[in-house]
Design a protein around this motif. Sequence first.
Motif, PDB file in Angstrom:
ATOM      1  N   GLY A   1       0.762  -1.169  -0.013  1.00  0.00           N
ATOM      2  CA  GLY A   1      -0.159   0.048  -0.019  1.00  0.00           C
ATOM      3  C   GLY A   1       0.942   1.043  -0.234  1.00  0.00           C
ATOM      4  N   CYS A   2       0.144   2.389  -0.051  1.00  0.00           N
ATOM      5  CA  CYS A   2       1.025   3.628   0.004  1.00  0.00           C
ATOM      6  C   CYS A   2       1.034   4.254   1.291  1.00  0.00           C
ATOM      7  CB  CYS A   2       0.175   4.746  -0.973  1.00  0.00           C
ATOM      8  SG  CYS A   2      -0.007   4.315  -2.540  1.00  0.00           S
ATOM      9  N   ILE A   3       1.999   4.853   1.404  1.00  0.00           N
ATOM     10  CA  ILE A   3       2.397   5.453   2.718  1.00  0.00           C
ATOM     11  C   ILE A   3       2.765   7.203   2.646  1.00  0.00           C
ATOM     12  CG2 ILE A   3       3.137   3.315   4.112  1.00  0.00           C
ATOM     13  CD1 ILE A   3       5.752   4.664   3.650  1.00  0.00           C
ATOM     14  N   THR A   4       2.375   7.859   3.745  1.00  0.00           N
ATOM     15  CA  THR A   4       2.778   9.388   3.662  1.00  0.00           C
ATOM     16  C   THR A   4       3.961   9.437   4.468  1.00  0.00           C
ATOM     17  OG1 THR A   4       1.286   9.635   5.729  1.00  0.00           O
ATOM     18  CG2 THR A   4       0.183   9.764   3.691  1.00  0.00           C
ATOM     19  N   PHE A   5       4.493  10.744   4.416  1.00  0.00           N
ATOM     20  CA  PHE A   5       5.753  10.931   5.241  1.00  0.00           C
ATOM     21  C   PHE A   5       5.213  10.999   6.689  1.00  0.00           C
ATOM     22  CE2 PHE A   5       8.360  13.749   7.857  1.00  0.00           C
ATOM     23  CZ  PHE A   5       9.585  13.010   7.728  1.00  0.00           C
ATOM     24  N   ASP A   6       3.987  11.584   7.003  1.00  0.00           N
ATOM     25  CA  ASP A   6       3.332  11.736   8.357  1.00  0.00           C
ATOM     26  C   ASP A   6       3.517  10.238   8.899  1.00  0.00           C
ATOM     27  OD1 ASP A   6       3.010  14.038   8.295  1.00  0.00           O
ATOM     28  OD2 ASP A   6       1.057  14.106   7.827  1.00  0.00           O
ATOM     29  N   GLU A   7       3.079   9.142   7.980  1.00  0.00           N
ATOM     30  CA  GLU A   7       3.271   7.652   8.766  1.00  0.00           C
ATOM     31  C   GLU A   7       4.806   7.268   9.115  1.00  0.00           C
ATOM     32  OE1 GLU A   7      -0.232   5.073   6.885  1.00  0.00           O
ATOM     33  OE2 GLU A   7       0.897   6.178   5.278  1.00  0.00           O
ATOM     34  N   ILE A   8       5.427   7.670   8.342  1.00  0.00           N
ATOM     35  CA  ILE A   8       7.012   7.478   8.266  1.00  0.00           C
ATOM     36  C   ILE A   8       7.637   8.123   9.656  1.00  0.00           C
ATOM     37  CG2 ILE A   8       9.322   7.788   7.613  1.00  0.00           C
ATOM     38  CD1 ILE A   8       8.314   7.536   4.651  1.00  0.00           C
ATOM     39  N   ALA A   9       7.251   9.440   9.917  1.00  0.00           N
ATOM     40  CA  ALA A   9       7.471  10.224  10.764  1.00  0.00           C
ATOM     41  C   ALA A   9       7.144   9.460  12.233  1.00  0.00           C
ATOM     42  CB  ALA A   9       7.172  11.709  10.662  1.00  0.00           C
ATOM     43  N   ASP A  10       5.901   8.918  12.278  1.00  0.00           N
ATOM     44  CA  ASP A  10       5.485   8.347  13.523  1.00  0.00           C
ATOM     45  C   ASP A  10       6.051   7.350  13.931  1.00  0.00           C
ATOM     46  OD1 ASP A  10       3.343  10.500  13.481  1.00  0.00           O
ATOM     47  OD2 ASP A  10       1.681   8.983  12.511  1.00  0.00           O
ATOM     48  N   HIS A  11       7.024   6.804  13.089  1.00  0.00           N
ATOM     49  CA  HIS A  11       7.507   5.350  13.327  1.00  0.00           C
ATOM     50  C   HIS A  11       9.238   5.601  13.548  1.00  0.00           C
ATOM     51  CE1 HIS A  11       3.841   4.006  11.723  1.00  0.00           C
ATOM     52  NE2 HIS A  11       4.273   2.675  12.412  1.00  0.00           N
ATOM     53  N   LEU A  12       9.633   6.929  13.234  1.00  0.00           N
ATOM     54  CA  LEU A  12      11.002   6.870  13.429  1.00  0.00           C
ATOM     55  C   LEU A  12      11.616   6.867  14.655  1.00  0.00           C
ATOM     56  CD1 LEU A  12      11.359  10.503  11.289  1.00  0.00           C
ATOM     57  CD2 LEU A  12      12.032   8.016  10.519  1.00  0.00           C
ATOM     58  N   GLU A  13      10.846   6.811  15.572  1.00  0.00           N
ATOM     59  CA  GLU A  13      11.605   6.501  17.055  1.00  0.00           C
ATOM     60  C   GLU A  13      11.679   4.934  17.223  1.00  0.00           C
ATOM     61  OE1 GLU A  13      12.994   8.491  19.027  1.00  0.00           O
ATOM     62  OE2 GLU A  13      12.641   9.968  17.397  1.00  0.00           O
ATOM     63  N   SER A  77       6.951  -3.166  12.051  1.00  0.00           N
ATOM     64  CA  SER A  77       6.686  -1.823  12.783  1.00  0.00           C
ATOM     65  C   SER A  77       5.633  -1.216  12.159  1.00  0.00           C
ATOM     66  CB  SER A  77       7.794  -0.879  12.828  1.00  0.00           C
ATOM     67  OG  SER A  77       8.881  -1.650  13.598  1.00  0.00           O
ATOM     68  N   PHE A  78       5.642  -1.221  10.643  1.00  0.00           N
ATOM     69  CA  PHE A  78       4.419  -0.457  10.161  1.00  0.00           C
ATOM     70  C   PHE A  78       3.236  -1.118  10.270  1.00  0.00           C
ATOM     71  CE2 PHE A  78       7.634   2.366   8.600  1.00  0.00           C
ATOM     72  CZ  PHE A  78       7.189   3.675   8.607  1.00  0.00           C
ATOM     73  N   ASP A  79       3.121  -2.415  10.305  1.00  0.00           N
ATOM     74  CA  ASP A  79       1.906  -3.387  10.330  1.00  0.00           C
ATOM     75  C   ASP A  79       1.136  -3.280  11.611  1.00  0.00           C
ATOM     76  OD1 ASP A  79       1.917  -3.936   7.727  1.00  0.00           O
ATOM     77  OD2 ASP A  79       2.947  -5.846   8.251  1.00  0.00           O
ATOM     78  N   GLU A  80       2.087  -2.749  12.777  1.00  0.00           N
ATOM     79  CA  GLU A  80       1.520  -2.810  14.130  1.00  0.00           C
ATOM     80  C   GLU A  80       0.441  -1.758  14.188  1.00  0.00           C
ATOM     81  OE1 GLU A  80       4.889  -2.170  16.682  1.00  0.00           O
ATOM     82  OE2 GLU A  80       5.323  -4.045  16.466  1.00  0.00           O
TER      83      GLU A  80
END
Length: 80
Positions: A1-13, A77-80
């Motif tokens: 699927g597609c992701i946005t930068f906000d989704e990536i930013a939410d997982h950077l930690e 991590s992104f599937d959680e």
Amino acid sequence: GCITFDEIADHLEYPAVQSFFKAIDVDVSEARNLFDLLDVSGDGLIEFEEFISGCIRLQGPAKASDLVFAMREIRRSFDE
């Protein structure tokens, strides 16, 4: 699927995401620039696989096994 930068930013930690960036020898502070570079359409969306493959193309001297492990962990991590 597609992701946005906000989704990536939410997982950077997340440790798995940080490990992924470390494995490809890219600093997490460059995540935004990397996303923008890969978002060729400029619509703020990229395929998750495109993001991963784009990161890998920019990798440093990481071993293939490190990358496979890191990709698996970041996907979890992104599937959680």
